[in-house]
Design an enzyme around this catalytic site. Structure first.
Site, short mmCIF file in Angstrom:
data_model
loop_
_atom_site.label_atom_id
_atom_site.label_comp_id
_atom_site.label_asym_id
_atom_site.label_seq_id
_atom_site.Cartn_x
_atom_site.Cartn_y
_atom_site.Cartn_z
N LYS A 37 36.35 50.08 38.29
CA LYS A 37 35.87 48.79 37.33
C LYS A 37 35.19 47.17 36.78
O LYS A 37 34.47 47.53 37.52
CB LYS A 37 37.06 47.81 39.16
N GLY A 42 29.12 46.70 42.33
CA GLY A 42 28.89 47.83 42.09
C GLY A 42 28.95 48.74 40.49
O GLY A 42 27.81 49.25 39.65
N CYS A 43 30.02 48.66 39.81
CA CYS A 43 30.30 48.64 38.25
C CYS A 43 28.53 47.90 37.52
O CYS A 43 28.47 49.05 36.89
CB CYS A 43 31.76 48.94 38.48
N THR A 44 28.94 46.95 38.21
CA THR A 44 27.91 45.86 37.59
C THR A 44 26.47 46.42 37.74
O THR A 44 25.60 46.74 36.65
CB THR A 44 28.20 44.64 37.86
N ALA A 47 25.89 49.82 35.07
CA ALA A 47 26.30 49.63 33.97
C ALA A 47 25.17 48.74 33.46
O ALA A 47 24.60 49.59 32.04
CB ALA A 47 27.64 48.29 32.85
#
Length: 157
Positions: A37, A42-44, A47
């Site tokens: 998402k 975590g995704c930030t 990325a």
């Protein structure tokens, strides 16, 4: 997907509305990473790690493509907020996510649900899977991918 298999083709739109096809990248290494998402912790981290490793990966001949089920507008906001310097591909139908086996059962605090798995595929210049990561530490994963790519390039030399 396993090492040596032909990577499934795809055609997905990025945060700027541009269409990306795997075949467009023939002759280059492709880091195709799936994440749950936009704009979550975590995704930030993941990325931003790929953002920070982008120059090194590009110098190694690789393109980075992030994929989630979020839409183009969500990707645009996420990319702008963190200065992401690579395409985020929107797969709201989850067709590509499923084709790569990156959709499955997850467990969060005892709650079981289905969602996008944090998987990464390194695709070689001929379009075959060269490496697969199914256990990813978001903050350090980009460096792990860069190290694997350096190793593969050295083996081919």
């Amino acid at each position: 997907m396993r090492v040596g298999e032909v990577a499934p083709e795809f055609a997905l739109t990025d945060q700027e509305g541009r269409l990306h096809r795997l075949e467009d990248y023939r002759g280059r290494w492709v880091v195709l990473y799936f994440y749950p998402k936009d704009d979550t912790p975590g995704c930030t981290k993941e990325a931003c790690a790929f953002r920070d490793a982008h120059a090194e990966l590009k110098a190694l001949g690789a393109v980075v493509l992030g994929v989630s089920a979020d839409g183009v507008e969500s990707h645009r906001r996420f990319a702008e907020k963190y200065g992401l310097n690579f395409p985020l591909l929107a797969d709201p139908e989850k067709a590509v996510i499923r084709a790569y086996g990156a959709w499955g059962k997850k467990n969060l605090y005892g709650r079981v649900y289905e969602g996008v798995m944090r998987y990464t595929f390194l695709i070689d210049p001929e379009g075959r899977i060269a490496r697969v990561w199914k256990k990813v530490k978001p903050a350090t994963h980009a460096q792990e991918v860069a190290a694997a790519l350096r190793e593969l390039i050295k083996e081919q030399a």
